[in-house]
Scaffold this active site. Structure first.
Site, mmCIF file in Angstrom:
data_model
loop_
_atom_site.group_PDB
_atom_site.id
_atom_site.type_symbol
_atom_site.label_atom_id
_atom_site.label_comp_id
_atom_site.label_asym_id
_atom_site.label_seq_id
_atom_site.Cartn_x
_atom_site.Cartn_y
_atom_site.Cartn_z
ATOM 1 N N TYR A 1 18.726 -15.483 -16.798
ATOM 2 C CA TYR A 1 19.639 -16.628 -16.771
ATOM 3 C C TYR A 1 20.915 -16.411 -17.587
ATOM 4 C CZ TYR A 1 17.163 -17.989 -21.139
ATOM 5 O OH TYR A 1 16.600 -18.011 -22.391
ATOM 6 N N CYS B 1 -7.911 -43.283 -47.816
ATOM 7 C CA CYS B 1 -8.266 -43.494 -49.230
ATOM 8 C C CYS B 1 -8.615 -44.949 -49.550
ATOM 9 C CB CYS B 1 -7.135 -43.018 -50.129
ATOM 10 S SG CYS B 1 -5.662 -44.069 -50.057
ATOM 11 N N CYS C 1 -2.856 -40.179 -52.197
ATOM 12 C CA CYS C 1 -3.739 -40.222 -51.021
ATOM 13 C C CYS C 1 -3.969 -38.810 -50.482
ATOM 14 C CB CYS C 1 -3.117 -41.105 -49.939
ATOM 15 S SG CYS C 1 -4.008 -41.104 -48.379
ATOM 16 N N ARG D 1 11.743 -15.573 -28.309
ATOM 17 C CA ARG D 1 12.749 -16.374 -29.004
ATOM 18 C C ARG D 1 12.390 -16.563 -30.470
ATOM 19 N NH1 ARG D 1 13.332 -21.442 -26.175
ATOM 20 N NH2 ARG D 1 15.376 -20.878 -25.367
ATOM 21 N N GLU E 1 21.483 -24.728 -12.643
ATOM 22 C CA GLU E 1 20.415 -23.796 -12.289
ATOM 23 C C GLU E 1 19.051 -24.389 -12.603
ATOM 24 O OE1 GLU E 1 20.527 -20.346 -15.223
ATOM 25 O OE2 GLU E 1 22.520 -21.192 -15.492
ATOM 26 N N LYS F 1 16.220 -33.069 -17.459
ATOM 27 C CA LYS F 1 14.803 -33.057 -17.114
ATOM 28 C C LYS F 1 14.508 -33.929 -15.894
ATOM 29 C CE LYS F 1 13.174 -30.368 -20.357
ATOM 30 N NZ LYS F 1 12.027 -30.739 -21.156
ATOM 31 N N GLU G 1 13.621 -15.845 -18.429
ATOM 32 C CA GLU G 1 12.347 -16.542 -18.583
ATOM 33 C C GLU G 1 11.222 -15.735 -17.948
ATOM 34 O OE1 GLU G 1 11.223 -20.542 -20.110
ATOM 35 O OE2 GLU G 1 13.109 -19.437 -20.050
ATOM 36 N N ALA H 1 0.830 -1.207 0.000
ATOM 37 C CA ALA H 1 0.000 0.000 0.000
ATOM 38 C C ALA H 1 0.863 1.255 0.000
ATOM 39 C CB ALA H 1 -0.934 -0.008 1.213
ATOM 40 N N SER I 1 17.967 -23.276 -28.325
ATOM 41 C CA SER I 1 17.273 -24.168 -27.410
ATOM 42 C C SER I 1 18.301 -25.142 -26.849
ATOM 43 C CB SER I 1 16.154 -24.917 -28.140
ATOM 44 O OG SER I 1 16.666 -25.532 -29.298
ATOM 45 N N LEU I 2 17.901 -25.979 -25.904
ATOM 46 C CA LEU I 2 18.825 -26.913 -25.271
ATOM 47 C C LEU I 2 18.455 -28.351 -25.599
ATOM 48 C CD1 LEU I 2 19.112 -25.360 -21.683
ATOM 49 C CD2 LEU I 2 20.781 -25.201 -23.526
ATOM 50 N N CYS J 1 0.669 -46.381 -46.706
ATOM 51 C CA CYS J 1 -0.342 -46.343 -47.743
ATOM 52 C C CYS J 1 0.371 -46.410 -49.096
ATOM 53 C CB CYS J 1 -1.161 -45.058 -47.626
ATOM 54 S SG CYS J 1 -2.297 -44.783 -49.012
ATOM 55 N N LYS K 1 15.602 -24.855 -14.214
ATOM 56 C CA LYS K 1 15.031 -24.531 -15.525
ATOM 57 C C LYS K 1 13.588 -24.066 -15.307
ATOM 58 C CE LYS K 1 14.232 -26.470 -20.126
ATOM 59 N NZ LYS K 1 12.789 -26.143 -20.187
ATOM 60 N N CYS L 1 -5.685 -48.294 -46.170
ATOM 61 C CA CYS L 1 -5.517 -46.923 -45.670
ATOM 62 C C CYS L 1 -6.855 -46.404 -45.146
ATOM 63 C CB CYS L 1 -4.997 -46.022 -46.789
ATOM 64 S SG CYS L 1 -4.955 -44.266 -46.361
ATOM 65 N N ASP M 1 2.420 1.630 -3.408
ATOM 66 C CA ASP M 1 1.400 2.134 -4.342
ATOM 67 C C ASP M 1 1.200 3.635 -4.168
ATOM 68 O OD1 ASP M 1 1.006 -0.339 -5.455
ATOM 69 O OD2 ASP M 1 -0.773 -0.815 -4.268
ATOM 70 N N ASP N 1 9.889 -22.963 -16.056
ATOM 71 C CA ASP N 1 8.928 -23.417 -17.063
ATOM 72 C C ASP N 1 8.103 -22.222 -17.518
ATOM 73 O OD1 ASP N 1 7.718 -25.179 -18.732
ATOM 74 O OD2 ASP N 1 6.456 -26.128 -17.224
#
Length: 540
Positions: free
Chosen positions: A220, A403, A423, A136, A113, A306, A172, A35, A83-84, A418, A115, A400, A38, A117
């Site tokens: 990062y 078709c 097709c 990116r 570090e 991961k 990120e 407050a 990218s990694l 197929c 990662k 298939c 603000d 999301d």
């Protein structure tokens, strides 16, 4: 208050507001209430309204712009936003270390570090002031989302201390778990995960919407040379100059220490205030990292380690076969929707006929599915004791499904194909691939619109796309003049693309993104590549 007095008061207010931003978002401290903060911001806004000539781009009042943007401009990155590559086990991490030590000849020190999301962005500062922010995109070209990024309090509008004339910081954008829960409570739409909301918020044309989402930022990397030799020192530099850096990051002098860190974060994961799907393992020495270079679209000197995949049980409601652009038939399990790894899963690939036989999967079965990050969900096990006595083994189609031509299994291959080169399902899949994000990246031209264009006889080959006129599209269902015009403009802006994208978009069998990049680097032009193909045929 006269102009000089206002100038002095405004400068003090800005410094004080920035001080408390730094305490809260970077040092995780809070000296005054929200407050009170603000109230300081309100006083600053009132003074700037009275003395508009004193408003500057780095003022805290400029975080939320006024008018919505007509669209996003393209930004060519000064350095690639790579990218990694992912690893999912200590063994895969050890394989990575073996590959890099062939170049380095010594075992490196690592910087590990969390990662985040979220959505990767790059921030450009000129003379210490935030001037431009971009997504990116494809790694080479992103979108200018400066106005939306300015709404994020944890992104400094002005850097602290002495800095180079131009500084580029990467990080990120993410949404905290708490903010995500509050958003879902108050929104008519139930969002699946914070990452999708973060990405969607940053791509809003109205900055007020982005501001309302209360997003956060975690730095990062800094791709500008700031006079340090180690990646760990880059993180300290970021903190010293106003950016939040993850307090859980740490040095690791061996892979065993990396593994210990990975296990620690796995245990902490549920208690962290944000979503994470793994850790990033970097070579700490910047000179060694640079020496290792890039392979495909990823640096050799860093990997994403991961977390273990998440599992859940659900029921197979149907098994349907899809026809790909090469004619390969891929069985897909249609599942009772289940929440796993941050998303609602309703489909899982069954890969091929052999996999169906191995699992003995049937319609109505209860199955265990597994999902890790962005990896396509897999059915890893059937629970036969929960199977109905009336269940029947699945019979793979001999024709298939699109078709109705005969299918064949080629020598030394597991897939069925197929046999009809005309097709229509293959034709559609080829067009979907051609305009996809990793192909020509023609936005607004999704599968439903491609289907409409084919059904209307407007598309027979790729070149037809670039001949489309607004008048061709307007008669189609749900096409107004504005929508038709936007799609035609988008198509025309994609007439020139990188050679690697062009090669990939053609859907050549066994040519993925990395192979396309290799071919583009090797031959340089379409003419030289075509000549190489001719010469190869002549030799055969």
């Amino acid at each position: 208050m006269n102009l000089n007095g206002a100038k002095q008061r405004i400068a003090k207010l800005r410094d004080e507001i920035e001080h408390h931003r730094y305490l809260y978002h970077v040092l995780d401290k809070q000296d005054i209430s929200e407050a009170a903060l603000d109230s300081l911001k309100h006083e600053l806004a009132q003074l700037e309204q009275e003395f508009p000539d004193l408003i500057t781009a780095d003022s805290p009042t400029q975080r939320v712009g006024g008018k919505p943007l007509p669209g996003f401009k393209k930004v060519v990155h000064s350095k690639l936003m790579l990218s990694l590559n992912d690893v999912f086990s200590l063994e895969e991490l050890q394989d990575w270390e073996q590959r890099i030590t062939k170049v380095t000849k010594t075992l490196p020190t690592y910087y590990a570090e969390i990662k985040m999301d979220g959505l990767a962005v790059t921030l450009r500062y000129e003379h210490g002031v935030f001037r431009q922010g971009a997504t990116r995109g494809d790694g080479k070209v992103g979108e200018d989302v400066t106005e939306n990024l300015k709404t994020i309090e944890s992104i400094p509008l002005k850097l602290r201390g002495k800095v180079p004339d131009v500084v580029e910081v990467r990080g990120e954008v993410y949404m905290t778990k708490r903010q995500f829960e509050q958003l879902n409570k108050t929104s008519d739409i139930q969002y699946a995960n914070p990452r999708n909301v973060s990405a969607g918020s940053i791509r809003q044309l109205d900055p007020k919407i982005a501001a309302s989402r209360k997003l956060s930022f975690m730095a990062y990397d800094c791709v500008t040379n700031v006079g340090v030799a180690l990646h760990s020192q880059v993180h300290q530099w970021l903190v010293d100059h106003g950016f939040p850096s993850n307090k859980h990051n740490q040095l690791a002098r061996s892979l065993s220490e990396v593994e210990s860190y990975h296990q620690k974060i796995v245990q902490l994961r549920k208690d962290l205030p944000y979503w994470t799907d793994g850790i990033v393992v970097n070579i700490d020495d910047l000179a060694v990292y640079k020496k290792l270079g890039v392979v495909g679209k990823a640096p050799r000197g860093a990997v994403a380690y991961k977390f273990p995949a998440e599992q859940a049980t659900t029921i197979v409601e149907d098994i349907q076969v899809q026809v790909g652009r090469t004619g390969a038939l891929t069985p897909v399990a249609h599942l009772k929707p289940v929440h796993v790894a941050g998303t609602t899963v309703s489909r899982a690939t069954l890969h091929n006929c052999d996999e169906i036989k191995r699992l003995d999967i049937r319609v109505g079965d209860t199955v265990i599915i597994e999902k890790a990050g962005d990896i396509i969900p897999d059915v890893i096990q059937v629970l036969p004791k929960l199977r109905s006595p009336q269940s029947k083994s699945y019979v793979f189609p001999r024709k298939c499904p699109a078709c109705h031509s005969p299918v064949e299994r080629r020598e030394r291959e597991v897939a069925y194909y197929c046999t009809n080169p005309q097709c229509f399902a293959q034709e559609r899949e080829r067009f979907y691939h051609f305009v996809s994000k990793t192909g020509f990246d023609i936005r607004g031209l999704g599968p439903k619109i491609i289907d409409q264009l084919i059904d209307a006889g407007l598309l027979h080959e790729y070149a037809d796309l670039f001949e489309l006129k607004v008048g061709d599209l307007e008669p189609l269902e749900r096409f107004a003049e504005k929508k038709a015009g936007n799609i035609v403009i988008e198509i025309q802006t994609r007439k020139t693309i990188a050679l690697s994208r062009f090669i990939y978009s053609l859907g050549i069998r066994h040519v993925g993104e990395e192979t396309a990049i290799t071919l583009a680097n090797q031959f340089g032009t379409v003419a030289k590549l075509r000549q190489a193909v001719v010469e190869t045929r002549d030799l055969a």
